[in-house]
Design a protein around this motif. Structure first.
Motif, PDB file in Angstrom:
ATOM      1  N   GLY A  17       0.761  -1.240   0.037  1.00 39.25           N
ATOM      2  CA  GLY A  17       0.159  -0.008  -0.004  1.00 39.25           C
ATOM      3  C   GLY A  17       0.784   1.206  -0.155  1.00 39.25           C
ATOM      4  O   GLY A  17       0.357   2.319  -0.217  1.00 39.25           O
ATOM      5  N   LYS A  23      -3.247   2.328  -4.036  1.00 45.35           N
ATOM      6  CA  LYS A  23      -3.156   2.105  -2.749  1.00 45.35           C
ATOM      7  C   LYS A  23      -4.086   0.641  -2.718  1.00 45.35           C
ATOM      8  O   LYS A  23      -3.420  -0.356  -2.034  1.00 45.35           O
ATOM      9  N   VAL A  24      -5.133   0.675  -3.241  1.00 41.87           N
ATOM     10  CA  VAL A  24      -6.058  -0.423  -3.163  1.00 41.87           C
ATOM     11  C   VAL A  24      -5.379  -1.753  -3.822  1.00 41.87           C
ATOM     12  O   VAL A  24      -5.306  -2.807  -3.355  1.00 41.87           O
ATOM     13  N   VAL A  62      -5.789   6.393  -5.089  1.00 44.49           N
ATOM     14  CA  VAL A  62      -6.836   5.537  -4.890  1.00 44.49           C
ATOM     15  C   VAL A  62      -6.443   3.980  -5.516  1.00 44.49           C
ATOM     16  O   VAL A  62      -6.433   2.909  -4.911  1.00 44.49           O
ATOM     17  N   THR A  96      -8.928  -0.981   0.325  1.00 43.83           N
ATOM     18  CA  THR A  96     -10.110   0.158   0.653  1.00 43.83           C
ATOM     19  C   THR A  96      -9.923   0.602   1.987  1.00 43.83           C
ATOM     20  O   THR A  96     -10.174   1.972   2.016  1.00 43.83           O
ATOM     21  N   THR A 115      -9.805  10.812  -0.556  1.00 49.61           N
ATOM     22  CA  THR A 115      -9.605   9.315  -0.360  1.00 49.61           C
ATOM     23  C   THR A 115      -9.956   9.073   0.992  1.00 49.61           C
ATOM     24  O   THR A 115     -10.690   8.212   1.206  1.00 49.61           O
ATOM     25  N   THR A 137      -0.808   6.409   4.861  1.00 50.06           N
ATOM     26  CA  THR A 137      -2.132   5.790   5.273  1.00 50.06           C
ATOM     27  C   THR A 137      -2.490   6.410   6.722  1.00 50.06           C
ATOM     28  O   THR A 137      -1.707   6.592   7.434  1.00 50.06           O
ATOM     29  N   ASN A 140      -6.944   3.055   1.998  1.00 56.28           N
ATOM     30  CA  ASN A 140      -7.083   4.379   1.152  1.00 56.28           C
ATOM     31  C   ASN A 140      -6.899   5.815   1.672  1.00 56.28           C
ATOM     32  O   ASN A 140      -6.841   6.605   1.289  1.00 56.28           O
TER      33      ASN A 140
END
Length: 594
Positions: A92, A312-313, A309, A335, A372, A124, A338
């Protein structure tokens, strides 16, 4: 500093309105609070404005919220999730980092500016994600622990890389000593807080208890001091203060004070943080949005949003595969990872002050953080519902397979005997004859009052993952279920409700996440009699279409009259207690008696 009470009042009203509307629409209140900050803040209406008062309260709110989150997370479960959390954190962070770096270079940005943007899209947010987990009631799932472990690792990794970039900017080359110093301080922080939490805090709790201090206000003050102290240690180590508050909560969960007192204090911190101070933070976070970038650099904004998005996902999901938890859970974790909202704004501000990015890039990063964060509750709601319907939403306590049953009548003994082959089963009953009968069947039975905490603990309720309250008294069943959930912390609660009981009994089940066993009101006397006299028939039926446990029971009762579904069996071949709210899928088997 003037308090500016009118502005504070308006912020709280906006938070309440936004949060309430979001909740009514089926989304967590954080989304409404963020939207309220955007609409009523400087970006649009300008009714609300940043003040020193709201800034201080928002900061305190985040710290207390993180303390509460830590107190709700089982530290042992967080440790079990560390491997999966490490995989999620690496994927991520690295994938959006690389994509963000080359995206900025592609639009003519500088290498230093691209590196700052890359860090910002890779970060994050622990705070925003934690609040969303509370709102969606996901704290007791494996996903929650993976997300929290992943955020801890991700933020530390981001700060180490950030220190390296600053070192390069100051010295013209990457200084290994600077990176090692930052890494060393972070490691030292975790070592010191670990030693304090494992050895010093439990010692303090025992001394206070031995001295006779039982005042809740005193313990509340002590917990505040510990949380702020850990937060300061994090700051001294070059980490974010919210990490310190979170870790303080982890150690304060059960190891310091009496379990019942800790549960009461959890509620106090929930009301103060989630109910009052944290909404101030999320409303004021919406102030940072500016819509000028839509006119000046819309293409880059959209690219950064897509990189943030999708990177990261899918980066999280890709690196998560070796965990063995499945690609669907990987996407769900992605998710959740994110969300941003804190560290990257600080990084972006430093980059702006050092001249590595301009005001437009800074605004894009701020909007990216808000956008996000807003997508997390939406996407996480969808993905967790997806897992739940497939029966793949794993509780963090899934390794606790013990079953504790209140009541040792014939129906309870029937259930206990069926489950005892693969699960440790204990029963509680006030009747000595019932306990003797259970013992003769090779079952463990504690004679005592299940409304007393010590009785449940004696029956090893703290090691149980399931609690079945199956006496002939609905009120006793509900009260015992509340004790098992709120004080002992047993995650899965199934309660028997008799047809003659008041509707209020069922309403008390929702706040503790309990479910009605057998998916209907049941008269235990009838089934006790049938089982006692061996006047019953065991039947199994395979499910052919997706259907809820309640609707299947209606269909079954329409065909065969009064039946009692006791277990369902999914693809793992294990027996699970039949209860209200289960989604039965094709291939499942239902075992019932008539």
């Amino acid at each position: 500093m003037e308090l500016e009470l009118l502005n504070l009042l308006l912020v709280l009203v906006a938070a309440w309105i936004g949060g309430s509307l979001a909740t009514r629409l089926g989304y967590p209140s954080i989304l409404g609070e963020l939207t309220a900050g955007i609409i009523f803040g400087p970006a649009l209406l300008g009714i609300l404005a940043p003040t020193e008062t709201t800034a201080v309260l928002a900061e305190i709110g985040v710290l207390l919220m993180m303390l509460y989150i830590g107190m709700e997370i089982d530290f042992r479960e967080l440790g079990k999730a560390s491997k999966a959390g490490l995989l999620a954190a690496i994927g991520g962070f690295l994938v959006p980092f690389v994509l963000g770096y080359y995206a900025v270079l592609g639009f003519g940005g500088s290498q230093m500016g691209a590196l700052f943007v890359a860090i910002a899209v890779g970060v994050t947010s622990l705070a925003t994600k934690s609040r969303i987990l509370v709102d969606l009631k996901l704290l007791n799932t494996r996903i929650a622990h993976v997300l929290m472990a992943g955020a801890l690792i991700s933020d530390t990794l981001a700060l180490i890389i950030f220190a390296g970039i600053i070192s390069f900017a100051d010295a013209g080359s990457i200084e290994l000593t600077e990176i090692l110093m930052v890494t060393g301080k972070a490691v030292l922080f975790f070592v010191v807080t670990g030693l304090l939490g494992i050895y010093v805090l439990p010692f303090l709790g025992k001394k206070l208890e031995k001295a006779g201090f039982t005042n809740r206000t005193l313990y509340f003050t002590i917990m505040l001091i510990i949380a702020i102290g850990f937060a300061e240690l994090a700051e001294l180590a070059g980490l974010h203060s919210i990490l310190g508050a979170f870790i303080a909560g982890l150690f304060l969960r059960e190891s310091v004070f009496d379990r019942r007192l800790s549960k009461e204090l959890n509620k106090v911190f929930y009301d103060i943080s989630i109910g009052f101070l944290a909404p101030i933070f999320f409303v004021t976070a919406g102030y940072n949005v500016t819509f000028d970038v839509f006119q000046n650099n819309l293409t880059l904004l959209l690219v950064i949003l897509a990189v943030a998005v999708l990177g990261k996902v899918f980066g999280t999901a890709l690196f998560y595969l070796p965990s063995g938890n499945g690609w669907r859970e990987g996407i769900t974790v992605g998710t959740g990872m994110n969300g941003r909202g804190a560290v990257e704004i600080v990084i972006a501000g430093i980059a702006l002050n050092m001249g590595f990015i301009d005001n437009e890039i800074f605004s894009i990063l701020v909007f990216m953080a808000i956008f996000t964060t807003a997508t997390v509750p939406v996407f996480l709601t969808w993905t967790t519902s997806w897992l739940r319907k497939r029966g793949e939403l794993v509780l963090s306590s899934s390794e606790k397979q013990g079953v504790l049953i209140l009541g040792a009548g014939p129906l309870s003994l029937y259930i206990a005997k069926k489950l005892s082959g693969k699960n440790p089963v204990s029963l509680i009953d006030s009747n000595a004859d019932n306990c003797a009968r259970a013992t003769n069947m090779g079952l463990k039975c504690i004679q005592g009052n299940a409304l007393k905490e010590e009785t449940i603990i004696e029956a090893e309720g703290h090691e149980a993952g399931f609690f079945v309250s199956l006496t002939n008294n609905s009120e006793i069943n509900v009260l015992a279920a509340q004790l098992a959930s709120e004080v002992i912390g047993i995650p899965n609660i199934y309660v028997s409700i008799t047809p003659s009981s008041e509707g209020a009994n069922i309403e008390l089940l929702e706040p503790i996440g309990a479910s009605t066993i057998f998916a209907k009101k049941t008269d235990p006397y009838k089934w006790d009699y049938k089982l006692e006299n061996k006047d019953f028939e065991e039947i199994s039926v395979e499910i052919s279409e997706e259907i809820s446990s309640r609707n299947f029971l209606k269909q079954l009762s329409g065909r065969e009259g009064d039946v009692l579904p006791v277990f369902y069996e999914n693809t793992d071949g294990k027996l699970h207690i039949y209860h209200y709210g289960v989604e039965l899928e094709p291939g499942y088997k239902v075992h019932y008696i008539k």
